[in-house]
Write a protein that holds these residues in place. Structure first.
Motif, short mmCIF file in Angstrom:
data_model
loop_
_atom_site.label_atom_id
_atom_site.label_comp_id
_atom_site.label_asym_id
_atom_site.label_seq_id
_atom_site.Cartn_x
_atom_site.Cartn_y
_atom_site.Cartn_z
N UNK A 32 -11.77 4.17 -3.48
CA UNK A 32 -11.44 3.27 -2.54
C UNK A 32 -10.18 2.36 -2.76
N UNK A 33 -9.60 2.26 -3.92
CA UNK A 33 -8.48 1.72 -4.35
C UNK A 33 -7.01 2.58 -4.63
N UNK A 34 -7.35 3.49 -5.07
CA UNK A 34 -6.25 4.50 -5.35
C UNK A 34 -6.70 5.89 -4.81
N UNK A 35 -5.50 6.46 -4.58
CA UNK A 35 -5.22 7.99 -4.29
C UNK A 35 -4.36 8.67 -5.24
N UNK A 36 -4.63 10.06 -5.33
CA UNK A 36 -3.98 10.91 -6.32
C UNK A 36 -3.58 12.14 -5.38
N UNK A 37 -2.25 12.63 -5.70
CA UNK A 37 -2.00 13.90 -5.14
C UNK A 37 -2.67 14.84 -5.67
N UNK A 38 -3.25 15.79 -5.17
CA UNK A 38 -4.01 16.62 -5.70
C UNK A 38 -3.02 17.58 -6.56
N UNK A 89 -1.18 6.84 -6.41
CA UNK A 89 -0.86 5.68 -5.31
C UNK A 89 -1.87 4.40 -5.20
N UNK A 90 -1.48 3.47 -4.95
CA UNK A 90 -2.45 2.26 -4.69
C UNK A 90 -2.46 2.26 -3.23
N UNK A 91 -3.84 2.13 -2.81
CA UNK A 91 -4.07 2.12 -1.17
C UNK A 91 -4.07 0.72 -0.66
N UNK A 92 -4.36 -0.16 -1.46
CA UNK A 92 -4.61 -1.56 -1.06
C UNK A 92 -3.62 -2.48 -2.06
N UNK A 93 -3.64 -3.83 -1.62
CA UNK A 93 -2.82 -4.73 -2.26
C UNK A 93 -3.61 -5.06 -3.27
N UNK A 126 -3.54 26.63 -12.46
CA UNK A 126 -2.98 25.91 -11.59
C UNK A 126 -4.21 24.97 -11.16
N UNK A 127 -3.60 23.60 -11.20
CA UNK A 127 -4.66 22.36 -11.59
C UNK A 127 -4.62 21.73 -10.10
N UNK A 128 -5.84 21.11 -9.77
CA UNK A 128 -6.02 20.19 -8.69
C UNK A 128 -6.57 18.86 -9.20
N UNK A 129 -5.91 17.94 -9.09
CA UNK A 129 -6.19 16.44 -9.52
C UNK A 129 -6.94 15.74 -8.60
N UNK A 130 -7.62 14.90 -9.06
CA UNK A 130 -8.80 14.08 -8.44
C UNK A 130 -9.09 12.72 -9.14
N UNK A 131 -9.62 11.94 -8.32
CA UNK A 131 -10.26 10.62 -9.02
C UNK A 131 -11.79 10.67 -9.10
N UNK A 132 -12.22 10.50 -10.49
CA UNK A 132 -13.76 10.63 -10.64
C UNK A 132 -14.51 9.83 -9.96
N UNK A 133 -14.24 8.43 -10.15
CA UNK A 133 -15.19 7.66 -9.71
C UNK A 133 -14.86 7.12 -8.11
N UNK A 134 -15.74 7.08 -7.40
CA UNK A 134 -16.04 6.80 -6.01
C UNK A 134 -15.36 5.37 -5.80
N UNK A 135 -15.50 4.38 -6.71
CA UNK A 135 -15.09 3.15 -6.48
C UNK A 135 -13.40 2.88 -6.70
N UNK A 136 -13.07 3.76 -7.48
CA UNK A 136 -11.74 3.66 -7.67
C UNK A 136 -11.07 4.48 -6.78
N UNK A 170 0.91 -1.31 -0.08
CA UNK A 170 -0.06 0.08 -0.17
C UNK A 170 1.01 1.49 0.02
N UNK A 171 0.35 2.20 -0.79
CA UNK A 171 1.29 3.48 -1.02
C UNK A 171 2.15 3.37 -2.10
N UNK A 172 2.36 2.37 -2.82
CA UNK A 172 3.26 2.11 -3.81
C UNK A 172 2.83 3.10 -4.98
N UNK A 173 3.53 3.62 -5.77
CA UNK A 173 3.35 4.71 -6.88
C UNK A 173 3.06 4.02 -8.01
#
Length: 1064
Positions: free
Chosen positions: A569-575, A581-585, A557-567, A538-541
């Motif tokens: 839960x598994x991934x996170x993005x530095x805004x 990065x992946x949150x889970x295995x 100036x941009x702010x990044x985000x993940x659109x789908x809520x299901x995604x 978890x946390x791997x890029x």
């Protein structure tokens, strides 16, 4: 003594005030304004400090009248100079009917003396006072000249925005003089020479005082103060000369230079302001000799033209004066009188000739004309003088390049030569106000102005007024601006005058296009595919996405985000950085591919968003063991199946992918009996199965994947060999040569004998059925079909006395059905004292055809006795013959063995091989999928007249010697043809086993059906023999699986005759 002189009012006052007309002419402003001006002038002339409120009231009335009568295209205000800060001069909105709301008023020209309220358009004074005397355009004005302060105000419609273009309002403010300057004499000591004997009433001009103020605030009166001892000698009067008040000293008495050479008096000058200002000088009168003619100029007014930039010493004009006197009194000296600072700096006059020379650099743009007086004074003791007005017009040379002034307009502000404009402004939006002027005049001042270069800007006249010397333009856009394409422009404006040679100049403006949020962030590419190995932490890029926004600043100036809520839960993005990065295995076996969208939103208002699709392919890691579908497998195969046939199929899977999922299968232990095909999972046998030898095989399969670190798993396999009906039943009890003794009186249902048999097959193939097929013509006996028990069901009678031979058929229930035949002998008699006779009967029974009933007939006994001897002789002869045949056969066998004899090979003169059947007879087809069994002699192949011989079916393959058969030399009548029997039913074919044949295995030694003639196995189709033979058999010893054991006891007195211990 104080003397005062008051001149009459200015005759020009009351003729009507004037204002500047757009056509460069003076036009009357209206009689009403003239009346107010007259009233104000009179009030200013006669008022004092306590009359100031009245003066201000009159001034307000004049301003109101001016506002209401001025044309909208040329606005004129009048205001006294030196007003305090924030004094209201006028309101553009209320006075001119201009908009008073929703508009922005901005002062373009008029600073630093003026300011404008941005909402109402009210014009106010500032901290810097308006000083009429110091204003550049008002320095060289004469009394009748008016002083104007020009202003420009832009009006921008805030509802329509800057794109609609501002409106430019031009106006002037007439700066009215107030008494803020004290009149001054040129010198603190004024010297005046008067000749003696001057007659009373003579006038002598006194140097005038000057006042920077004008009008009523200028010099109003002079006063002369004298001492008491000579106050009767002089007086003062003021004369008007060219609109100037000239003080004159009047001689009131006789002057005698010898009495007094000079007189000192005090002359006082006072202006006409409401608050009078005054100054004084010492007037010294020197009494000289008499000179009674003043010089006289040839012209009353001298005018001359002077080219600017004329060299020093250049003569401009010469004034000439003559004096009617003579001598020294006629010698004239010329001097410049009441000269301004500019005249004193630029010109000088030759005192003797009156030639005016250039002594300084003449610049028309600084002084376009020079106006002064030249005084001609004679040199007499009582000098007389006269003066003349000289006007020098400075002619222009094209020595000034055009001047380009660029300043902001409306809401577009300029700072350090940079203008900022939004990219969304419409075409025609003014960016700057460009004022082009040329300090030259005439053709030299006619300027052409253009925008240089290929830029989307052009000049448009900003005002309708035609002023060649000062033109104003709007610098406006010609196309829509795009910040993302061009962020800034360097605009060069070139102005060229019409002089010869023409002069040009340029000025530049840097226009910065300010960004608006008109571009959405863009990902490139829009679909990003990445491979990512499972079993991560978890946390791997995963990857970093980057979007580009063509805008600038916050809009980029941009702010990044993940659109789908299901995604999420598994991934996170530095805004900020866009690193995902992946949150889970991740587990590829659960999900092999993830697809989700990321967005980049800028910080503009309103915000714009761009999206990209992320496709993440989860790469396989060898983290799964191969998996059999079942933990253990059980297969069933039919025995005698040929090798290399499928036994079963297993299914193995690996949740991994690629090489990690490519599985190889192995058999453990690898004893060579089984192998497995990779790819199909098919288990093949390398042997032929014999259930009776081995009914179950167990081993395990090992599945190994092809990963870097191979993983494996096991599954057990059980092979159950299904039975095939390849064995005939064999009888274990009783033996064919035994017999049961019964008395005739035995009761019914008595168990006589039990036929016991076995079948080494299994299942239905081993279920036995017992039937009596012969030897029971009277129905005396019954056999149980299931257990083989023979019981008596009919009572014996006299004809039943004797030997009964029951032919019992033991059959299995297999398909095809197999059977064997057993002989059960029952001897019925009152006694069994003659055992030898019974055994002889049994022996004879064994040589009798099975289709002939032996059932205790009384005649049978007599016939039997007569045939015993013949049977014995026949038996001996048969045994001898068999011995001879066996000896010959063994000799041949040994020869064949030495020459490479192969089992199953048919010899041309083999007496023991079965005869070939009829030509039209069809061989029985072998079972499908099985190797053919050894050729068995068929009963149909025998000739109808021959009896079928015994079949030899050996149990042990290790037996290499054929049975020894002893036959008697002589065959009694009725004995079977044993020679033919043994030729057609030789045991050798049973020994000639074919390789890999299911019936050729070591255990396939099933008992075959006995031939019909002279055998122990019954067949309804066999024929009997009427011959009798007496014989005995010798056979080798076999294993415990024997069919019918016989006692090796002699049956007759001839001990050379024995029964074999084996039923063939």
């Amino acid at each position: 003594m104080t003397m005062a002189a008051r001149p009459p009012l200015d005759p020009h006052v009351g003729t009507g005030a004037t204002s500047w007309d757009p056509c460069c002419t003076y036009v009357p402003q209206g009689p009403g304004e003239a009346d107010i001006r007259v009233q104000m002038d009179r009030a200013m002339a006669a008022s004092s400090l306590h009359h100031l409120p009245l003066l201000l009231l009159l001034l307000s009335a004049m301003l109101f009248w001016t506002h209401s009568s001025a044309a909208p295209t040329d606005i004129l205000y009048r205001v006294p100079e030196e007003q305090p800060p924030n004094s209201l001069i006028g309101s553009l909105a209320s006075d001119q009917g201009l908009p008073d709301s929703g508009h922005l008023y901005k002062l373009e020209v008029g600073a630093p003396y003026l300011r404008v309220d941005g909402k109402t358009g009210d014009i106010y004074t500032t901290e810097i006072p308006i000083d009429r005397e110091t204003l550049k355009d008002c320095r060289n004005l004469f009394d009748d000249d008016k002083c104007f302060l020009e202003f420009e105000v832009s009006i921008t419609d805030m509802v329509k925005g800057i794109g609609s273009g501002p409106r430019l309002i031009e106006g002037r403010i007439e700066v009215l003089d107030i008494n803020d300057n004290t009149p001054q004499f040129a010198s603190p000591v004024l010297t005046l020479s008067i000749p003696e004997n001057t007659h009373v009433g003579a006038l002598f001009s006194i140097p005038m005082a000057t006042d920077k103020d004008s009008g009523v605030n200028g010099v109003e009166r002079y006063t002369l103060s004298t001492r008491d001892d000579f106050e009767q000698l002089f007086s003062l009067q003021v004369a008007m000369d060219s609109d100037e008040k000239v003080p004159q000293l009047v001689v009131m008495g006789n002057l005698d230079r010898e009495v007094k050479e000079s007189y000192d008096m005090n002359i006082l000058v006072v202006d006409g302001g409401a608050e009078e200002r005054q100054s004084s000088a010492l007037l010294r009168v020197i009494i000289t000799d008499q000179n009674d003619n003043a010089p006289k100029f040839e012209k009353s007014h001298y005018e001359a033209n002077l080219q600017e930039n004329s060299p020093l010493g250049h003569s401009v004009v010469q004034v000439r004066a003559t004096d009617a006197d003579t001598g020294v009194n006629a010698e004239i000296d010329y001097s410049i009188h009441q000269a301004s600072e500019a005249v004193q700096r630029l010109l000088r006059i030759d005192r003797s000739t009156g030639v005016i020379f250039v002594k300084g650099l003449v610049d028309r743009e600084e002084e376009n004309f020079l106006k002064f007086f030249v005084v001609a004074r004679d040199r007499g003791p009582n000098s007389k003088s006269s003066k003349v007005l000289v006007t020098i017009i400075i002619k222009d040379q094209n020595d000034n390049s055009p001047s380009i002034e660029i300043r902001g307009i409306g809401l577009v502000t300029h700072h350090n030569g940079i203008a900022n404009i939004s990219e969304d402004m419409p075409i025609g939006t003014p960016v700057a106000l460009v004022q082009v002027s040329d300090r030259d005049e005439g053709e030299n001042a006619v300027v052409t102005c253009v925008v240089a270069g290929d830029v989307p800007f052009q000049l448009r006249p900003a005002s309708e007024s035609a002023n060649d010397r000062k033109r104003k333009y709007f610098l406006q856009t010609t196309t829509l601006l795009d910040y993302e394409r061009v962020k800034e422009y360097y605009i060069e404006i070139v102005a060229v005058d019409s002089g010869n040679p023409a002069l040009s100049s340029s000025n530049s403006l840097k226009v910065k296009v300010s960004d608006i949020n008109d571009n959405a962030p863009i990902f490139s590419p829009a679909i990003l595919e990445v491979d990512f190995a499972e079993e991560n932490q978890p946390g791997d890029s995963v990857l970093a996405v980057t979007a580009a926004d063509a805008d600038d600043g916050l809009n980029a100036e941009l702010v990044y985000s993940i659109v789908e809520g299901t995604a999420r839960r598994l991934f996170e993005i530095d805004s900020t950085t866009g690193e995902i990065r992946v949150k889970n295995i991740l587990d590829r076996e659960e999900t092999e591919r993830y697809e989700f969208r990321v967005s980049a939103a800028d910080k503009g208002v309103p915000s714009k968003t761009g999206t990209a699709t992320i496709v993440l392919n989860v790469l396989d890691v060898n983290d799964n063991d191969p998996k059999f579908m079942l933990s253990s497998y059980s297969f069933s195969v039919i025995e005698n199946m040929a090798p290399l046939n499928p036994v079963g199929v297993v299914t193995v899977s690996d949740a991994d992918k690629g090489e990690n999922a490519r599985v190889k299968l192995f058999v453990e232990p690898d004893n060579g009996k089984f192998f497995i095909q990779n790819g199909t999972g098919t288990i093949l046998s390398s042997i032929s199965f014999d259930r009776e030898k081995e009914s179950t095989y167990t081993f395990r399969l090992k599945a190994v994947d092809s990963g870097d670190r191979p993983r494996f798993s096991y599954a057990g396999v059980t092979i159950n060999v299904l039975d095939e009906n390849d064995n005939a039943p064999y009888v274990t009890k009783p033996s064919n040569s035994s017999y049961a003794y019964l008395t005739p009186l035995i009761p019914l249902d008595t168990a006589i004998e039990v036929v016991e048999a076995e079948d080494i097959d299994s299942g239905p193939n081993a279920d036995l059925l017992f039937t009596i097929t012969g030897g029971n013509p009277y129905g005396l006996f019954h056999i149980s079909p299931t257990n083989g028990e023979i019981t008596l069901v009919q009572e014996f009678t006299g004809k039943h006395i004797g030997l009964h031979r029951l032919v019992v058929k033991v059959s299995d229930k297999g398909k095809p059905q197999r059977h064997t035949t057993a002989l059960v002998h029952v001897y019925v008699n009152d006694t069994k004292s003659n055992v030898s006779q019974i055994e002889a009967l049994v022996g004879f029974s064994l040589s009798t055809s099975l289709d002939q009933d032996i059932a205790g007939d009384p005649n049978y006994i007599i016939t039997q006795r007569s045939n015993i001897l013949y049977g014995s002789l026949s038996g001996i002869a048969g045994v001898i013959m068999v011995i001879v045949v066996v000896v010959v056969l063994r000799h041949r066998l040994q020869k064949d063995t030495k020459s490479g004899y192969q089992a199953g090979k048919k010899e041309s003169k083999d007496l023991y091989a079965p005869k070939q059947g009829p030509k039209n007879g069809k061989a029985k087809k072998a079972k499908k999928g099985k190797a053919p069994k050894p050729v068995k002699p068929r009963e149909e192949d025998e000739e109808a007249s021959l009896q079928k011989g015994l079949n030899f079916n050996l149990i042990n393959d290790n037996v290499t010697d054929s049975p020894r058969i002893h036959l008697p030399l002589n065959y009694p009548p009725g004995s079977p043809d044993l020679g033919r029997h043994y030729r057609s039913n030789s045991p050798l074919p049973s020994i000639q086993l074919q390789p890999q044949s299911p019936s050729a295995s070591k255990k396939h030694q099933a008992v075959q059906d006995l031939p019909a003639t002279n055998t122990f196995v019954g067949d309804n189709n066999s024929t009997g023999s009427d011959q009798y033979s007496d014989y005995s058999y010798k056979a080798p010893k076999y294993s415990n699986k024997q069919v019918g054991d016989y006692a090796n006891t002699p049956m007759y007195n001839n001990h050379n005759i024995y029964w074999t211990n084996r039923v063939w």
